[in-house]
Scaffold this motif. Structure first.
Motif, PDB file in Angstrom:
ATOM      1  N   ALA A 395       0.846  -1.205   0.000  1.00 50.52           N
ATOM      2  CA  ALA A 395       0.000   0.000   0.000  1.00 50.52           C
ATOM      3  C   ALA A 395       0.880   1.252   0.000  1.00 50.52           C
ATOM      4  CB  ALA A 395      -0.931  -0.006   1.207  1.00 50.52           C
ATOM      5  N   GLY A 396       1.972   1.203   0.781  1.00 44.34           N
ATOM      6  CA  GLY A 396       2.901   2.332   0.821  1.00 44.34           C
ATOM      7  C   GLY A 396       3.541   2.553  -0.538  1.00 44.34           C
ATOM      8  N   ARG A 397       3.958   1.453  -1.187  1.00 44.55           N
ATOM      9  CA  ARG A 397       4.598   1.573  -2.510  1.00 44.55           C
ATOM     10  C   ARG A 397       3.628   2.145  -3.545  1.00 44.55           C
ATOM     11  NH1 ARG A 397       7.036  -3.353  -1.375  1.00 44.55           N
ATOM     12  NH2 ARG A 397       5.446  -4.481  -2.537  1.00 44.55           N
ATOM     13  N   ASP A 398       2.364   1.863  -3.369  1.00 39.92           N
ATOM     14  CA  ASP A 398       1.330   2.378  -4.282  1.00 39.92           C
ATOM     15  C   ASP A 398       1.171   3.886  -4.191  1.00 39.92           C
ATOM     16  OD1 ASP A 398       0.325   0.322  -5.658  1.00 39.92           O
ATOM     17  OD2 ASP A 398      -1.618   0.240  -4.646  1.00 39.92           O
ATOM     18  N   GLY A 399       1.697   4.467  -3.130  1.00 41.55           N
ATOM     19  CA  GLY A 399       1.498   5.902  -2.922  1.00 41.55           C
ATOM     20  C   GLY A 399       0.136   6.203  -2.330  1.00 41.55           C
ATOM     21  N   ALA A 400      -0.533   5.175  -1.759  1.00 39.55           N
ATOM     22  CA  ALA A 400      -1.862   5.408  -1.183  1.00 39.55           C
ATOM     23  C   ALA A 400      -1.744   6.298   0.056  1.00 39.55           C
ATOM     24  CB  ALA A 400      -2.513   4.083  -0.813  1.00 39.55           C
ATOM     25  N   HIS A 401      -2.749   7.106   0.271  1.00 43.70           N
ATOM     26  CA  HIS A 401      -2.764   7.975   1.447  1.00 43.70           C
ATOM     27  C   HIS A 401      -3.214   7.190   2.688  1.00 43.70           C
ATOM     28  CE1 HIS A 401      -4.142  12.169   3.165  1.00 43.70           C
ATOM     29  NE2 HIS A 401      -3.397  11.485   4.012  1.00 43.70           N
ATOM     30  N   PHE A 402      -4.162   6.271   2.482  1.00 46.27           N
ATOM     31  CA  PHE A 402      -4.717   5.532   3.627  1.00 46.27           C
ATOM     32  C   PHE A 402      -4.674   4.027   3.394  1.00 46.27           C
ATOM     33  CE2 PHE A 402      -6.852   9.630   3.543  1.00 46.27           C
ATOM     34  CZ  PHE A 402      -6.670  10.053   4.855  1.00 46.27           C
ATOM     35  N   ALA A 403      -4.568   3.305   4.505  1.00 43.55           N
ATOM     36  CA  ALA A 403      -4.854   1.872   4.467  1.00 43.55           C
ATOM     37  C   ALA A 403      -6.083   1.660   5.341  1.00 43.55           C
ATOM     38  CB  ALA A 403      -3.675   1.082   4.998  1.00 43.55           C
ATOM     39  N   LEU A 421       0.571   8.569   5.390  1.00 44.71           N
ATOM     40  CA  LEU A 421       1.485   9.710   5.283  1.00 44.71           C
ATOM     41  C   LEU A 421       1.822  10.248   6.678  1.00 44.71           C
ATOM     42  CD1 LEU A 421      -0.127  11.599   2.253  1.00 44.71           C
ATOM     43  CD2 LEU A 421       1.621   9.803   2.250  1.00 44.71           C
ATOM     44  N   ALA A 422       0.792  10.326   7.544  1.00 44.18           N
ATOM     45  CA  ALA A 422       1.007  10.891   8.882  1.00 44.18           C
ATOM     46  C   ALA A 422       1.457   9.833   9.877  1.00 44.18           C
ATOM     47  CB  ALA A 422      -0.281  11.564   9.369  1.00 44.18           C
ATOM     48  N   GLY A 423       1.228   8.546   9.548  1.00 48.49           N
ATOM     49  CA  GLY A 423       1.596   7.475  10.476  1.00 48.49           C
ATOM     50  C   GLY A 423       0.636   7.360  11.649  1.00 48.49           C
ATOM     51  N   THR A 424      -0.576   7.872  11.519  1.00 41.07           N
ATOM     52  CA  THR A 424      -1.567   7.772  12.595  1.00 41.07           C
ATOM     53  C   THR A 424      -2.658   6.778  12.213  1.00 41.07           C
ATOM     54  OG1 THR A 424      -2.766   9.612  11.622  1.00 41.07           O
ATOM     55  CG2 THR A 424      -1.208  10.152  13.371  1.00 41.07           C
ATOM     56  N   ARG A 439     -13.595  13.040   3.558  1.00 42.50           N
ATOM     57  CA  ARG A 439     -13.329  14.259   4.321  1.00 42.50           C
ATOM     58  C   ARG A 439     -11.824  14.423   4.552  1.00 42.50           C
ATOM     59  NH1 ARG A 439     -16.055  14.315   9.952  1.00 42.50           N
ATOM     60  NH2 ARG A 439     -17.957  14.284   8.714  1.00 42.50           N
ATOM     61  N   ALA A 440     -11.154  13.328   4.882  1.00 43.48           N
ATOM     62  CA  ALA A 440      -9.710  13.394   5.129  1.00 43.48           C
ATOM     63  C   ALA A 440      -8.977  13.818   3.858  1.00 43.48           C
ATOM     64  CB  ALA A 440      -9.198  12.040   5.613  1.00 43.48           C
ATOM     65  N   GLU A 441      -9.423  13.306   2.713  1.00 40.29           N
ATOM     66  CA  GLU A 441      -8.756  13.674   1.453  1.00 40.29           C
ATOM     67  C   GLU A 441      -8.962  15.153   1.156  1.00 40.29           C
ATOM     68  OE1 GLU A 441     -10.322  12.291  -2.273  1.00 40.29           O
ATOM     69  OE2 GLU A 441      -8.322  12.206  -3.156  1.00 40.29           O
ATOM     70  N   ALA A 442     -10.201  15.620   1.331  1.00 37.73           N
ATOM     71  CA  ALA A 442     -10.495  17.033   1.061  1.00 37.73           C
ATOM     72  C   ALA A 442      -9.661  17.917   1.972  1.00 37.73           C
ATOM     73  CB  ALA A 442     -11.982  17.301   1.241  1.00 37.73           C
ATOM     74  N   GLY A 443      -9.574  17.546   3.255  1.00 41.27           N
ATOM     75  CA  GLY A 443      -8.785  18.321   4.205  1.00 41.27           C
ATOM     76  C   GLY A 443      -7.333  18.345   3.816  1.00 41.27           C
ATOM     77  N   HIS A 444      -6.828  17.203   3.333  1.00 42.17           N
ATOM     78  CA  HIS A 444      -5.422  17.092   2.940  1.00 42.17           C
ATOM     79  C   HIS A 444      -5.134  18.006   1.752  1.00 42.17           C
ATOM     80  CE1 HIS A 444      -1.541  15.172   2.585  1.00 42.17           C
ATOM     81  NE2 HIS A 444      -1.742  15.026   1.287  1.00 42.17           N
TER      82      HIS A 444
END
Ligand code: AMP
Length: 447
Positions: A395-403, A421-424, A439-444
């Motif tokens: 998932a990280g290699r894909d460049g995804a923002h969330f898992a 990205l944030a590790g949270t 919502r998280a994507e829009a905020g980002h």
């Protein structure tokens, strides 16, 4: 991997590292990152032309060769040397050729479908691949993409400036900076013969210095020499008579008005008397787009001009027209050089990857992903039966923002939403997941 299995799927498969087949010379595959850039260019072209009142058209990628021979002109590089001709399959079948440029085919369609009875001008746009059998080099391909517009049925000069401004705005909107327009007028059938006679005299006076191909063309079409790519011609062309000194009154007035309109529209332009364009069908206004300071061969980002004789040449009633073709391959190259095209991956990569603690439970992963996609989100489900750690790495290699992690909490209707990205990480009710991700994507994006 099963014990004892080799990393090679078949013994001897290392031979596969030497591919048997390659894309033909002068062509290339647009791999996903580049294809995405082209899509973006095309989207900009579509929204922009819609704003300016152009409607899309799609003509075939091949035509009767005569459409190009007659439309583009027999004594042009494009027809003499660069036309991809398709060998007739039977003796009586027609000679076809792949389109080297869009205008001749679009004008053929204008005549064929009686568009002269539509409200004029007919404003058409098309984006697609063109084919020229030229010697490949940087920025010059045998298959390349053009974004094209044509306005048929308006004699100008205001629409000449409108079209040039549209081309210039395209570069601005896709993010190419510093684009300048070179403009010229190459006259019309009233004044061009006298100009060509003066030009022919000039070259005849230097016959000994002319390369043989140019000497051969001289008596057939001296304008072609002015447009020659042969470096030996540069000095001779610099001292050649200028079109702008030979314009008839009507052409001179037309050109003056085009320039006045360009000034009024704040389009940065420079008159370039050596600009004649490689095609026979141009009259009066001719223009090309360059990044200022980079005006060499193979660096034109696009070009166009007025073609008041073309509709009649292809069998229609005499109708004026003007258009341009912008080379998207070169725009993509310049964008990459200027550092544009960033954040492209963010537009098309997955927003989230759905992973699971149970490697075998692909049903849950696929179901959650399907629901998120139905809600309009870009989501990949990890369908490999591998450990959670491996799924997260991918998932990280894909460049995804969330898992989205499916674990024991799933039974209670909850999943872990991890911000890669944030590790949270936090627990989210499955019913809220789509909304939380959006919502998280829009905020980002806005943060
Ligand atoms: P032209 O009609 O030759 O002026 O072509 C219009 C635009 O298409 C040029 O300004 C280039 O940006 C692009 N173009 C033309 N020929 C090629 C080619 N062989 N490879 C890549 N781009 C090209």
């Amino acid at each position: 991997m099963a014990r004892g299995a080799s990393r090679d799927p078949l013994p001897g498969s290392r031979l596969w590292t030497m591919p048997t087949f390659r894309a033909p010379r002068g062509t290339r595959d647009l791999l996903p990152d580049e294809r995405v850039v082209f899509d973006r260019l095309r989207r900009t072209a579509t929204t922009l032309t819609t704003r300016y009142g152009y409607r899309p058209i799609e003509t075939p990628m091949f035509e009767q060769a005569a459409v190009f021979e007659r439309g583009v002109g027999e004594v042009t590089d494009i027809v003499e040397k660069e036309l991809f001709r398709i060998a007739p399959r039977t003796e009586d079948s027609e000679a076809w050729a792949l389109r080297p440029e869009p205008t001749a085919g679009i004008v053929r369609a204008y005549v064929q479908h009686g568009m002269q009875t539509w409200p004029q001008p007919v404003k058409l746009t098309m984006t697609g691949p063109m084919f020229r059998y030229d010697r490949p080099q940087a920025g010059r391909y045998r298959q390349f993409w053009q974004f094209d517009v044509e306005a048929i049925g308006d004699a100008g000069p205001a629409i000449d400036a409108e079209i040039i401004e549209l081309g210039h705005r395209f570069y601005t909107e896709v993010g190419v900076t510093g684009v300048e327009v070179l403009v010229n007028s190459i006259g019309d059938p009233a004044c061009r013969p006298a100009y060509i006679a003066a030009l022919t005299d000039h070259y005849r006076g230097h016959a000994a210095e002319l390369p043989s191909t140019e000497l051969d063309r001289l008596e057939r079409n001296a304008l072609r020499l002015l447009d020659s790519k042969d470096p030996a011609m540069a000095a001779l062309n610099a001292t050649a008579p200028r079109t702008t000194d030979h314009l008839c009154e009507a052409c001179a007035a037309h050109f003056a008005s085009v320039k006045a309109h360009l000034v009024a529209l704040d389009v940065p332009f420079r008159v370039e008397p050596g600009l004649v364009r490689g095609l026979d069908y141009y009259t009066r206004t001719a223009f090309e787009f360059y990044v200022a300071g980079r005006e060499g061969q193979q660096q034109a980002l696009g070009g166009g001009g007025r073609y008041d004789g073309l509709v009649a040449l292809l069998g229609g009633k005499p109708t004026p027209g003007i258009g341009f073709g912008l080379g998207l391959d070169r725009v993509a190259l310049v964008l990459a050089e200027q550092g544009g095209g960033a954040a492209v991956h963010a537009e098309t990569g997955p927003l989230a990857v759905v992973v699971g603690a149970d490697p075998d439970d692909t049903v849950s992963r696929l179901r959650v992903a399907t629901n998120l996609r139905a809600a309009g989100l870009r989501v990949r489900a990890d369908l490999a039966r591998r450990r959670l750690g491996r799924q997260l790495e991918a998932a990280g290699r894909d460049g995804a923002h969330f898992a989205v992690i499916l674990g024991d909490e799933l039974e209670a209707g909850q999943v872990q939403m991890r911000d890669l990205l944030a590790g949270t990480q936090r627990l989210v009710p499955i019913g809220d997941l789509a909304r939380e991700l959006a919502r998280a994507e829009a905020g980002h994006k806005h943060g």
